[in-house]
Design a protein around this motif. Structure first.
Motif, PDB file in Angstrom:
ATOM      1  N   ILE A  11      62.176   0.388 -85.696  1.00 14.08           N
ATOM      2  CA  ILE A  11      62.192   0.920 -84.339  1.00 14.08           C
ATOM      3  C   ILE A  11      62.742  -0.109 -83.363  1.00 14.08           C
ATOM      4  O   ILE A  11      62.761  -1.311 -83.644  1.00 14.08           O
ATOM      5  CB  ILE A  11      60.791   1.383 -83.880  1.00 14.08           C
ATOM      6  N   VAL A  12      63.192   0.396 -82.220  1.00 12.73           N
ATOM      7  CA  VAL A  12      63.777  -0.440 -81.164  1.00 12.73           C
ATOM      8  C   VAL A  12      63.108  -0.083 -79.848  1.00 12.73           C
ATOM      9  O   VAL A  12      62.899   1.107 -79.546  1.00 12.73           O
ATOM     10  CB  VAL A  12      65.302  -0.219 -81.065  1.00 12.73           C
ATOM     11  N   GLY A  13      62.750  -1.083 -79.056  1.00  2.76           N
ATOM     12  CA  GLY A  13      62.081  -0.841 -77.790  1.00  2.76           C
ATOM     13  C   GLY A  13      63.042  -0.420 -76.690  1.00  2.76           C
ATOM     14  O   GLY A  13      64.202  -0.855 -76.657  1.00  2.76           O
ATOM     15  N   VAL A  14      62.556   0.430 -75.802  1.00  3.42           N
ATOM     16  CA  VAL A  14      63.319   0.830 -74.613  1.00  3.42           C
ATOM     17  C   VAL A  14      62.411   0.717 -73.394  1.00  3.42           C
ATOM     18  O   VAL A  14      61.217   1.015 -73.461  1.00  3.42           O
ATOM     19  CB  VAL A  14      63.891   2.256 -74.729  1.00  3.42           C
ATOM     20  N   GLU A  15      62.985   0.294 -72.307  1.00  5.42           N
ATOM     21  CA  GLU A  15      62.247   0.115 -71.050  1.00  5.42           C
ATOM     22  C   GLU A  15      63.044   0.742 -69.923  1.00  5.42           C
ATOM     23  O   GLU A  15      64.212   0.386 -69.715  1.00  5.42           O
ATOM     24  CB  GLU A  15      62.028  -1.363 -70.772  1.00  5.42           C
ATOM     25  N   LEU A  16      62.430   1.682 -69.225  1.00  2.83           N
ATOM     26  CA  LEU A  16      63.059   2.254 -68.038  1.00  2.83           C
ATOM     27  C   LEU A  16      62.494   1.532 -66.824  1.00  2.83           C
ATOM     28  O   LEU A  16      61.319   1.725 -66.466  1.00  2.83           O
ATOM     29  CB  LEU A  16      62.782   3.751 -67.921  1.00  2.83           C
ATOM     30  N   ARG A  17      63.296   0.687 -66.210  1.00  2.00           N
ATOM     31  CA  ARG A  17      62.892  -0.020 -64.995  1.00  2.00           C
ATOM     32  C   ARG A  17      63.114   0.912 -63.818  1.00  2.00           C
ATOM     33  O   ARG A  17      64.247   1.192 -63.430  1.00  2.00           O
ATOM     34  CB  ARG A  17      63.674  -1.328 -64.854  1.00  2.00           C
ATOM     35  N   ILE A  18      62.030   1.384 -63.260  1.00  2.00           N
ATOM     36  CA  ILE A  18      62.077   2.497 -62.314  1.00  2.00           C
ATOM     37  C   ILE A  18      62.748   2.115 -60.998  1.00  2.00           C
ATOM     38  O   ILE A  18      62.427   1.084 -60.396  1.00  2.00           O
ATOM     39  CB  ILE A  18      60.655   3.016 -62.044  1.00  2.00           C
ATOM     40  N   VAL A  70      53.502  20.662 -63.471  1.00  5.56           N
ATOM     41  CA  VAL A  70      53.512  19.335 -62.859  1.00  5.56           C
ATOM     42  C   VAL A  70      54.572  18.522 -63.587  1.00  5.56           C
ATOM     43  O   VAL A  70      54.589  18.476 -64.822  1.00  5.56           O
ATOM     44  CB  VAL A  70      52.137  18.642 -62.995  1.00  5.56           C
ATOM     45  N   THR A  71      55.468  17.895 -62.836  1.00  3.35           N
ATOM     46  CA  THR A  71      56.521  17.113 -63.484  1.00  3.35           C
ATOM     47  C   THR A  71      56.989  15.992 -62.563  1.00  3.35           C
ATOM     48  O   THR A  71      56.853  16.084 -61.339  1.00  3.35           O
ATOM     49  CB  THR A  71      57.715  18.009 -63.872  1.00  3.35           C
ATOM     50  N   ALA A  72      57.517  14.959 -63.171  1.00  2.00           N
ATOM     51  CA  ALA A  72      58.140  13.863 -62.423  1.00  2.00           C
ATOM     52  C   ALA A  72      59.450  13.507 -63.100  1.00  2.00           C
ATOM     53  O   ALA A  72      59.509  13.371 -64.330  1.00  2.00           O
ATOM     54  CB  ALA A  72      57.224  12.638 -62.368  1.00  2.00           C
ATOM     55  N   HIS A  73      60.494  13.393 -62.302  1.00  2.00           N
ATOM     56  CA  HIS A  73      61.777  12.900 -62.777  1.00  2.00           C
ATOM     57  C   HIS A  73      61.848  11.421 -62.389  1.00  2.00           C
ATOM     58  O   HIS A  73      61.918  11.083 -61.211  1.00  2.00           O
ATOM     59  CB  HIS A  73      62.928  13.676 -62.151  1.00  2.00           C
ATOM     60  N   VAL A  74      61.795  10.575 -63.404  1.00  2.00           N
ATOM     61  CA  VAL A  74      61.714   9.134 -63.189  1.00  2.00           C
ATOM     62  C   VAL A  74      63.071   8.520 -63.544  1.00  2.00           C
ATOM     63  O   VAL A  74      63.502   8.593 -64.703  1.00  2.00           O
ATOM     64  CB  VAL A  74      60.598   8.507 -64.044  1.00  2.00           C
ATOM     65  N   TYR A  75      63.714   7.929 -62.550  1.00  2.00           N
ATOM     66  CA  TYR A  75      65.045   7.362 -62.745  1.00  2.00           C
ATOM     67  C   TYR A  75      64.973   5.843 -62.796  1.00  2.00           C
ATOM     68  O   TYR A  75      64.088   5.229 -62.199  1.00  2.00           O
ATOM     69  CB  TYR A  75      65.963   7.765 -61.583  1.00  2.00           C
ATOM     70  N   GLY A  76      65.920   5.250 -63.499  1.00  2.00           N
ATOM     71  CA  GLY A  76      65.941   3.798 -63.525  1.00  2.00           C
ATOM     72  C   GLY A  76      66.992   3.230 -64.451  1.00  2.00           C
ATOM     73  O   GLY A  76      67.807   3.950 -65.043  1.00  2.00           O
ATOM     74  N   GLU A  77      66.938   1.923 -64.581  1.00  2.00           N
ATOM     75  CA  GLU A  77      67.836   1.192 -65.469  1.00  2.00           C
ATOM     76  C   GLU A  77      67.207   1.140 -66.856  1.00  2.00           C
ATOM     77  O   GLU A  77      66.050   0.753 -67.010  1.00  2.00           O
ATOM     78  CB  GLU A  77      68.046  -0.229 -64.940  1.00  2.00           C
ATOM     79  N   ALA A 107      57.581   0.269 -64.669  1.00  2.00           N
ATOM     80  CA  ALA A 107      58.486   0.616 -65.764  1.00  2.00           C
ATOM     81  C   ALA A 107      57.771   1.515 -66.759  1.00  2.00           C
ATOM     82  O   ALA A 107      56.543   1.499 -66.880  1.00  2.00           O
ATOM     83  CB  ALA A 107      58.990  -0.644 -66.461  1.00  2.00           C
ATOM     84  N   LEU A 108      58.558   2.308 -67.488  1.00  2.00           N
ATOM     85  CA  LEU A 108      58.069   3.096 -68.607  1.00  2.00           C
ATOM     86  C   LEU A 108      58.572   2.442 -69.889  1.00  2.00           C
ATOM     87  O   LEU A 108      59.774   2.184 -70.031  1.00  2.00           O
ATOM     88  CB  LEU A 108      58.564   4.537 -68.514  1.00  2.00           C
ATOM     89  N   LEU A 109      57.649   2.172 -70.810  1.00  2.00           N
ATOM     90  CA  LEU A 109      57.972   1.444 -72.031  1.00  2.00           C
ATOM     91  C   LEU A 109      57.772   2.363 -73.227  1.00  2.00           C
ATOM     92  O   LEU A 109      56.750   3.030 -73.354  1.00  2.00           O
ATOM     93  CB  LEU A 109      57.062   0.221 -72.180  1.00  2.00           C
ATOM     94  N   GLY A 110      58.754   2.367 -74.122  1.00  2.00           N
ATOM     95  CA  GLY A 110      58.660   3.202 -75.311  1.00  2.00           C
ATOM     96  C   GLY A 110      59.498   2.632 -76.435  1.00  2.00           C
ATOM     97  O   GLY A 110      60.005   1.506 -76.356  1.00  2.00           O
ATOM     98  N   HIS A 111      59.654   3.421 -77.488  1.00  2.00           N
ATOM     99  CA  HIS A 111      60.516   2.978 -78.586  1.00  2.00           C
ATOM    100  C   HIS A 111      61.154   4.185 -79.261  1.00  2.00           C
ATOM    101  O   HIS A 111      60.627   5.303 -79.214  1.00  2.00           O
ATOM    102  CB  HIS A 111      59.746   2.142 -79.615  1.00  2.00           C
ATOM    103  N   VAL A 112      62.300   3.951 -79.872  1.00  2.00           N
ATOM    104  CA  VAL A 112      63.012   4.983 -80.615  1.00  2.00           C
ATOM    105  C   VAL A 112      63.276   4.470 -82.024  1.00  2.00           C
ATOM    106  O   VAL A 112      63.206   3.256 -82.287  1.00  2.00           O
ATOM    107  CB  VAL A 112      64.348   5.359 -79.941  1.00  2.00           C
TER     108      VAL A 112
END
Length: 208
Positions: A157-164, A104-111, A52-57
């Motif tokens: 801030i609020v956390g966001v998680e992209l579950r890949i 160099v790039t990656a398109h990471v998809y998820g929930e 997963a990718l973890l971040g916040h907005v």
């Protein structure tokens, strides 16, 4: 993403990009159209089946509140650079050369999962801070700031998680050019001060 075979990235290269990238674009489709935010992420390889990718907005950023239609997308980038055809040995040989862009790039998809939880967000902030402060001579820590101030910042801030669920990745680094042209690209990038770009081209074209 269109990925010719010679530009495809293997799994170790993709993981390295996810671990070491700076900031990335979070893109979501909503019933009202596309939304995008640039933000730093931490890659957690142990979350779910694919990581997963973890971040916040910012709490005031409406993207986290909006319904997501389908998968969310994070666009991660590595080095990128303009490549002059003047760097190619082929230019002197036959002149049939044109400019291009290496990247160099990656398109990471998820929930996309939202974490409106100060405990989760604090843990994330500490991980992000640790990642980006680690190389500094005097790393800053969250604990260096007054607790009441930190608590106020976390509420904003609020956390966001992209579950890949899937990743499409591409490293376009002159792999389709003759060796002499590759050497010219490396020298050209180095001369321009783009040592990261030069090293990426060198590594992508080193075999064995």
């Amino acid at each position: 993403m269109y990925v010719p075979g010679h530009f495809a990235m293997d799994e170790p290269a993709v993981r390295d990009l996810l671990v070491h990238h700076g900031a990335a674009d979070l893109v979501t489709a909503t019933p009202d159209g596309l939304l995008a935010t640039l933000l730093p992420f931490v890659f957690d390889p142990d979350a779910g089946e694919r990581g997963a990718l973890l971040g916040h907005v910012a709490r005031n950023n409406d993207q986290w509140r909006r319904e997501v239609v389908g998968e969310a997308l994070v666009i991660v980038r590595g080095p990128d650079a303009y490549v002059s055809p003047g760097w190619y040995a082929s230019k002197a040989e036959h002149g049939r050369v044109v400019p291009t862009w290496n990247y160099v790039t990656a398109h990471v998809y998820g929930e996309l999962v939202v974490h409106d939880d100060p405990v989760w967000v604090e843990a994330l902030v500490r991980r992000l801070t640790g990642k980006h402060e680690a190389s500094l001579p005097h790393p800053w820590s969250v604990d260096d700031a007054p607790p009441a101030f930190v608590a106020g910042q976390l509420r904003a801030i609020v956390g966001v998680e992209l579950r890949i669920t899937r990743i499409e990745a591409k490293a376009k680094l002159s792999q389709n050019r003759p060796e002499a042209d590759v050497e010219g690209v490396v020298a050209g990038l180095d001369s321009r001060g783009d040592h990261a770009g030069a090293e990426a081209v060198r590594a992508a074209n080193t075999h064995g």
